[in-house]
Design a protein around this motif. Structure first.
Motif, PDB file in Angstrom:
ATOM      1  N   SER A   1       0.828  -1.212   0.000  1.00 25.53           N
ATOM      2  CA  SER A   1       0.000   0.000   0.000  1.00 25.53           C
ATOM      3  C   SER A   1       0.865   1.266   0.000  1.00 25.53           C
ATOM      4  O   SER A   1       2.074   1.225   0.248  1.00 25.53           O
ATOM      5  CB  SER A   1      -0.939  -0.005   1.206  1.00 25.53           C
ATOM      6  OG  SER A   1      -0.192  -0.029   2.409  1.00 25.53           O
ATOM      7  N   GLU A   2       0.218   2.381  -0.233  1.00 20.85           N
ATOM      8  CA  GLU A   2       0.910   3.663  -0.335  1.00 20.85           C
ATOM      9  C   GLU A   2       1.568   4.048   0.994  1.00 20.85           C
ATOM     10  O   GLU A   2       1.020   3.812   2.067  1.00 20.85           O
ATOM     11  CB  GLU A   2      -0.090   4.743  -0.752  1.00 20.85           C
ATOM     12  CG  GLU A   2       0.509   6.116  -0.953  1.00 20.85           C
ATOM     13  CD  GLU A   2      -0.536   7.142  -1.345  1.00 20.85           C
ATOM     14  OE1 GLU A   2      -0.197   8.340  -1.402  1.00 20.85           O
ATOM     15  OE2 GLU A   2      -1.697   6.735  -1.592  1.00 20.85           O
ATOM     16  N   VAL A   3       2.752   4.662   0.892  1.00 23.86           N
ATOM     17  CA  VAL A   3       3.481   5.101   2.084  1.00 23.86           C
ATOM     18  C   VAL A   3       2.989   6.499   2.470  1.00 23.86           C
ATOM     19  O   VAL A   3       3.008   7.427   1.661  1.00 23.86           O
ATOM     20  CB  VAL A   3       4.996   5.129   1.829  1.00 23.86           C
ATOM     21  CG1 VAL A   3       5.729   5.676   3.058  1.00 23.86           C
ATOM     22  CG2 VAL A   3       5.509   3.732   1.485  1.00 23.86           C
ATOM     23  N   GLU A   4       2.549   6.637   3.716  1.00 28.92           N
ATOM     24  CA  GLU A   4       2.083   7.916   4.241  1.00 28.92           C
ATOM     25  C   GLU A   4       3.113   8.458   5.226  1.00 28.92           C
ATOM     26  O   GLU A   4       3.499   7.768   6.173  1.00 28.92           O
ATOM     27  CB  GLU A   4       0.731   7.721   4.938  1.00 28.92           C
ATOM     28  CG  GLU A   4       0.149   8.989   5.516  1.00 28.92           C
ATOM     29  CD  GLU A   4      -1.156   8.751   6.257  1.00 28.92           C
ATOM     30  OE1 GLU A   4      -1.670   9.709   6.869  1.00 28.92           O
ATOM     31  OE2 GLU A   4      -1.655   7.601   6.230  1.00 28.92           O
ATOM     32  N   VAL A   5       3.568   9.680   4.995  1.00 25.53           N
ATOM     33  CA  VAL A   5       4.556  10.298   5.876  1.00 25.53           C
ATOM     34  C   VAL A   5       3.828  10.990   7.024  1.00 25.53           C
ATOM     35  O   VAL A   5       3.091  11.947   6.826  1.00 25.53           O
ATOM     36  CB  VAL A   5       5.426  11.311   5.113  1.00 25.53           C
ATOM     37  CG1 VAL A   5       6.434  11.955   6.069  1.00 25.53           C
ATOM     38  CG2 VAL A   5       6.157  10.628   3.956  1.00 25.53           C
TER      39      VAL A   5
ATOM     40  N   GLN B   1       2.101   2.426   6.381  1.00 31.00           N
ATOM     41  CA  GLN B   1       1.422   1.751   5.282  1.00 31.00           C
ATOM     42  C   GLN B   1       0.253   0.964   5.874  1.00 31.00           C
ATOM     43  O   GLN B   1       0.452   0.116   6.751  1.00 31.00           O
ATOM     44  CB  GLN B   1       2.369   0.796   4.557  1.00 31.00           C
ATOM     45  CG  GLN B   1       3.452   1.496   3.747  1.00 31.00           C
ATOM     46  CD  GLN B   1       4.418   0.503   3.135  1.00 31.00           C
ATOM     47  OE1 GLN B   1       5.349   0.039   3.816  1.00 31.00           O
ATOM     48  NE2 GLN B   1       4.202   0.162   1.882  1.00 31.00           N
ATOM     49  N   ILE B   2      -0.945   1.236   5.418  1.00 34.50           N
ATOM     50  CA  ILE B   2      -2.143   0.586   5.960  1.00 34.50           C
ATOM     51  C   ILE B   2      -2.257  -0.842   5.426  1.00 34.50           C
ATOM     52  O   ILE B   2      -2.169  -1.078   4.214  1.00 34.50           O
ATOM     53  CB  ILE B   2      -3.406   1.397   5.607  1.00 34.50           C
ATOM     54  CG1 ILE B   2      -3.354   2.765   6.312  1.00 34.50           C
ATOM     55  CG2 ILE B   2      -4.668   0.632   6.029  1.00 34.50           C
ATOM     56  CD1 ILE B   2      -4.526   3.671   5.972  1.00 34.50           C
TER      57      ILE B   2
ATOM     58  N   LEU C   1       1.729  -1.004   9.014  1.00 37.47           N
ATOM     59  CA  LEU C   1       3.165  -1.202   9.164  1.00 37.47           C
ATOM     60  C   LEU C   1       3.803   0.176   9.330  1.00 37.47           C
ATOM     61  O   LEU C   1       3.654   1.046   8.464  1.00 37.47           O
ATOM     62  CB  LEU C   1       3.748  -1.902   7.940  1.00 37.47           C
ATOM     63  CG  LEU C   1       5.253  -2.191   7.980  1.00 37.47           C
ATOM     64  CD1 LEU C   1       5.574  -3.219   9.059  1.00 37.47           C
ATOM     65  CD2 LEU C   1       5.753  -2.673   6.623  1.00 37.47           C
ATOM     66  N   LEU C   2       4.490   0.388  10.446  1.00 35.37           N
ATOM     67  CA  LEU C   2       5.140   1.662  10.737  1.00 35.37           C
ATOM     68  C   LEU C   2       6.652   1.523  10.602  1.00 35.37           C
ATOM     69  O   LEU C   2       7.229   0.506  11.006  1.00 35.37           O
ATOM     70  CB  LEU C   2       4.818   2.122  12.164  1.00 35.37           C
ATOM     71  CG  LEU C   2       3.350   2.303  12.557  1.00 35.37           C
ATOM     72  CD1 LEU C   2       3.254   2.715  14.023  1.00 35.37           C
ATOM     73  CD2 LEU C   2       2.669   3.338  11.670  1.00 35.37           C
TER      74      LEU C   2
END
Length: 366
Positions: free
Chosen positions: A45-49, A57-58, A126-127
């Motif tokens: 999934s897309e990486v969110e900063v 990532q969700i 996932l962090l």
């Protein structure tokens, strides 16, 4: 408060009660347990900063609102050092959710708290946390074993949270407050189950259980321990019923076994553990659980039904094995009449001839 009468009959293993939801007849709800591997999960999934040192990532979407500052959050997580892929913490394995008050977390959990504050209840993610917001330059070589300047990967699930302005943790609550908070969570879980929101109900039950961890139960005795078990055990049983429906049988067995550790004669726990074991093909163990459950709830039709199902299963297995062995060895050969040897026939004829000659000569002599 009206005292509960001791002679009041207990609910049977296959029946509903006000405090215990029976989920065997509920509609199926999709829910996957976390991966069991020792390596971090692969997420596309897309990486969110979220922060200069924290990304997310969700893995599974959540629902509702996000926790605000000073909310008491209950989470499950696994943690790896990114460079070595060494897993140093796993609350799922320990069956002990982490309680974290956002804004009052320990220094080494600052990055984890940033990630949790961005999540919704039920969300799994996932962090990636930089070492500056983790265990820092020094690391931690005691427990957990984290080397210096180690970036950390977290697989984390937000079970749920309590919005409290003062950020009151469980350790700051009185016994009555903790039991009351757990009971409210249990009732919320029951209400969600009736709406067929099975996963959300499980989260409420798990939060209720988190209020009464081993460290808390160890300190209780007498009426307070009885009060706590009256809330805690139904939550474990309701979790087991939900997990059976989700076909997560090993986890269901674990929750039933926790209850049986406190009350080995609990017919409900024996019944549900028997169902999970039967689904796993552990028929002998399942039969033993059902037999014990019937001993304590002899009128329960659900227990009798499950024993009948096992008996029919055993009969079917026996017939199948009988056919297999019959095919292997084939039918028993029929005994064939043996033909007399020609030597024996000739010998018998000679004896008969000699007997007649001897008899004839004797008659002439007379």
């Amino acid at each position: 408060m009206e005292e509960v009468r001791e002679e009041q009959s207990q609910p049977l293993a296959g029946q509903d009660s006000e405090n215990e939801i029976v989920a065997e007849g509920a509609s199926f709800v999709h829910g996957e347990p976390p991966q069991d591997g020792d390596s971090p999960p692969k997420v596309e999934s897309e990486v969110e900063v979220l922060h200069e040192k924290v990304t997310k990532q969700i893995m599974k979407e959540g629902y509702g609102q996000k926790p605000s500052k000073y909310a008491t959050c209950f989470v499950h997580y696994r943690a790896w050092t990114e460079s070595t892929q060494h897993k140093f913490e796993d609350t799922w394995h320990e069956q002990q959710p982490l309680e974290l008050v956002v804004g009052k977390e320990k220094k080494e959990m600052e990055g984890l708290a940033i990630g949790i504050s961005s999540m919704k209840s039920g969300e799994r993610a996932l962090l990636h946390v930089g070492w500056e917001l983790g265990y820092g330059k020094e690391g931690n070589f005691s427990f957990p074993n984290v080397p210096p300047m180690a970036d950390i990967l977290y697989e984390v699930e937000l079970i749920g949270f309590d919005e409290t302005k003062e950020g009151k943790a469980r350790s700051d609550m009185t016994v009555e407050e903790r039991i009351g908070a757990a009971d409210r969570r249990k009732m919320d879980g029951n209400a969600l189950f009736k709406e067929e929101k099975l996963e959300e109900a499980m989260q409420q039950y798990e939060m209720a259980i988190a209020y009464m961890g081993d460290d808390f139960m160890f300190q209780l005795f007498g009426k307070y321990r009885d009060m706590a078990l009256a809330v805690k055990n139904p939550c474990h049983l309701n979790m087991a019923a939900c997990l059976i429906k989700l076909k997560r049988y090993e986890e269901a067995i674990g929750h039933c076994s926790i209850v049986l550790g406190e009350d080995e004669n609990n017919a409900k726990a024996l019944f549900r553990r028997g169902k999970a074991r039967a689904e796993l093909g552990q028929t002998d163990a399942a039969r033993e659980d059902f037999a014990k459950a019937r001993k304590y709830a002899p009128e329960d039709k659900a227990i009798v039904r499950e024993l009948r199902v096992l008996a029919e299963h055993d009969k079917a297995v026996y017939q199948k094995q009988k056919e297999i062995y019959k095919g292997i060895f084939g039918p028993r050969p029929e005994a064939k009449p043996q033909r007399a040897s020609w030597i024996v026939v000739i010998w018998q004829w000679l004896l008969s001839l000699l007997h007649r000659i001897f008899k004839s000569g004797r008659q002439k002599t007379e």
